[in-house]
Design an enzyme around this catalytic site. Structure first.
Site, PDB file in Angstrom:
ATOM      1  N   SER A   3     -30.947   6.906  -4.563  1.00 19.88           N
ATOM      2  CA  SER A   3     -32.230   6.989  -4.107  1.00 19.88           C
ATOM      3  C   SER A   3     -33.319   7.960  -4.947  1.00 19.88           C
ATOM      4  O   SER A   3     -32.976   7.687  -6.304  1.00 19.88           O
ATOM      5  CB  SER A   3     -32.443   7.034  -2.882  1.00 19.88           C
ATOM      6  OG  SER A   3     -33.695   6.508  -2.140  1.00 19.88           O
ATOM      7  N   HIS A  44     -29.187  -0.120   0.649  1.00 19.19           N
ATOM      8  CA  HIS A  44     -29.938   0.827  -0.321  1.00 19.19           C
ATOM      9  C   HIS A  44     -28.957   1.524  -1.110  1.00 19.19           C
ATOM     10  O   HIS A  44     -28.578   1.021  -2.083  1.00 19.19           O
ATOM     11  CB  HIS A  44     -30.803   1.663   0.518  1.00 19.19           C
ATOM     12  CG  HIS A  44     -31.688   2.581  -0.224  1.00 19.19           C
ATOM     13  ND1 HIS A  44     -32.602   2.137  -1.337  1.00 19.19           N
ATOM     14  CD2 HIS A  44     -32.228   3.977  -0.107  1.00 19.19           C
ATOM     15  CE1 HIS A  44     -33.256   3.070  -1.799  1.00 19.19           C
ATOM     16  NE2 HIS A  44     -33.009   4.232  -1.068  1.00 19.19           N
ATOM     17  N   ASP A  88     -33.183  -4.588  -2.751  1.00 18.18           N
ATOM     18  CA  ASP A  88     -32.740  -3.317  -2.165  1.00 18.18           C
ATOM     19  C   ASP A  88     -33.791  -3.078  -0.907  1.00 18.18           C
ATOM     20  O   ASP A  88     -35.050  -3.357  -0.954  1.00 18.18           O
ATOM     21  CB  ASP A  88     -33.317  -2.162  -3.414  1.00 18.18           C
ATOM     22  CG  ASP A  88     -33.232  -0.653  -2.973  1.00 18.18           C
ATOM     23  OD1 ASP A  88     -33.882  -0.287  -1.918  1.00 18.18           O
ATOM     24  OD2 ASP A  88     -32.621  -0.008  -3.534  1.00 18.18           O
TER      25      ASP A  88
END
Ligand SMILES: *[C@@H]1O[C@H](CO)[C@@H](O)[C@H](O)[C@H]1NC(C)=O
Ligand SMILES: *[C@@H]1O[C@H](CO)[C@@H](O)[C@H](O)[C@H]1NC(C)=O
Length: 407
Positions: A200, A363, A296
């Protein structure tokens, strides 16, 4: 392990209300906490031996490389052994960004802005696991988890700090440099192979610092970078508004991150556009591997359907669970997927770049045993993708559901 995980959950939920940049991580944890709770047949996975203590980055004092609140940055380190003694895998933690004095002030009272709140022990799993069965390629490497505490993907600069009593430290770039020095002194300077990775916002940090990392290592070392769920798109939301671009603009302005971005880019366009991976990767010289879901979770919730763009909540069920989407919403999601593929298309021609783009609603995938290297998901037979790239140092074994589309 059940209790600490549940506590983490409630904490993340509260956090989501305060800082929109976080919500999806919480949901990913919920999903996998549940999977882990019901998965008692992997006794290996939750062993307390996998808990690695927090180390403070004392050398940061000398250069003023502080977290948002002025505390010392920190990391977790597990020494490599056997054939992995001279190999290193680094993982930069994720956790969104702060784009305003308010959101940074909030963040500095959490583990994402201050080492005073960080867990003393974290579990090393997925790409950081020491179990050959979970992590056949990296299990015996030196492993480092870099904690994220600056709120700008390790790219803030002190020149942007306020001189008027607003106490926020924008030291991301200095933190990155202090970590590099620390790890070089721990043996990274003798590395034969090294992989810089991150999830991320940590995946974005990986892209930003990839070449610098490479430049610090021996010329004959094999060095690569892996960005997990870090390919954030410069796409309009469902109302056609540039929510993400405006958000990055604020982050870049607030913390002065342009100085950490490539001159080729900031010389040509608005610096905040250079904070998007599709621009960053154009200047990366080091071999890269990109792991990103086409749907995502975080991007759908914050780039495609941010709260403010769905005031009537038409998307509230769909954005939490793709099963609840109707046909027109699915079409919108597929449009978003196409945008990702388009943004990646140029990279596909590049021999130094490898990628794994799947259709999971998720994610980050490299830190979780279930998505990194799982012998089974829902007791179904796995498809195995072994992906080689570059000079074939790294084998990505990715087991996933046969219904997932791979491109
Ligand atoms: C300091 O300056 C910033 C930017 O001009 C402003 O937003 C903030 O409120 C100021 N803080 C204080 C304590 O005056
Ligand atoms: C799907 O849901 C949205 C939002 O509630 C609605 O506007 C749209 O008409 C629906 N589409 C279909 C095909 O049902």
């Amino acid at each position: 392990m059940a209790n600490p995980r549940i506590r983490t959950l409630t904490w993340w939920r509260k956090w989501a209300k305060r800082d929109w940049a976080i919500a999806a991580v919480g949901f990913t944890i919920i999903l996998f906490a549940l999977t882990l709770l019901f998965d008692s047949r992997n006794p290996d996975l939750n062993s307390t031996d996998d808990l690695v203590p927090l180390t403070f980055l004392h050398r940061a004092k000398a250069t003023g490389a502080f977290c948002l609140d002025g505390s010392l940055p920190a990391y977790h380190f597990q020494k490599g052994f056997g054939s992995g003694s001279n190999s290193w895998v680094l993982h930069i933690e994720g956790g969104g960004w702060c784009n305003s004095i308010e959101s940074c002030n909030y963040r500095k009272r959490t583990a994402l802005g201050s080492s005073n709140y960080m867990d003393q022990l974290v579990q090393f799993s997925g790409i950081l696991s020491r179990h050959p069965s979970q992590n056949p390629d990296f299990y015996n490497w030196n492993k480092v988890k870099i904690r994220y505490c600056d709120g700008a993907s390790l790219a803030g600069h002190p020149e942007s700090e306020f001189k008027n009593g607003t106490k926020l430290f924008f030291r991301g770039q200095l933190i990155w440099e202090a970590f590099t020095d620390e790890l070089l002194s721990l043996g990274l300077s003798n590395a034969k192979q090294a992989l810089l990775s991150g999830c991320s916002a940590g995946g974005l940090a990986t892209l930003i610092h990839c070449d610098d990392f490479r430049d610090h290592l021996p010329k004959d070392a094999t060095v690569k970078c892996l960005a997990d769920a870090g390919f954030f798109l410069d796409e309009p939301d469902i109302l056609g508004q540039r929510t993400m671009r405006a958000f990055y603009h604020d982050v870049v302005q607030l913390q002065g991150t342009a100085k950490s971005l490539h001159k080729n880019c900031v010389g040509r366009m608005e610096p905040s556009k250079c904070f998007f991976p599709q621009e960053i990767v154009k200047n990366v010289r080091t071999p890269l591997f990109i792991v990103n879901p086409a749907y995502d979770f975080w991007q759908i919730q914050h780039i495609l359907v941010p709260d403010a763009s769905d005031p009537h909540g038409y998307w509230s069920r769909c954005r939490l669970n793709i099963q609840n989407c109707n046909s027109s919403q699915i079409e919108t999601l597929q449009g978003f997927r196409n945008s990702l593929l388009k943004a990646l298309s140029e990279l596909q021609q590049n021999e130094e770049v490898g990628m794994f783009i799947n259709s999971c609603f998720i994610h980050c995938q490299t830190l979780m045993a279930e998505t990194w290297h799982s012998p089974r998901i829902n007791n179904k037979v796995r498809n195995v993708f072994i992906i080689y790239y570059g000079d074939k140092m790294i084998v990505f074994r990715i087991y996933h559901d046969s219904q997932n589309k791979k491109f």
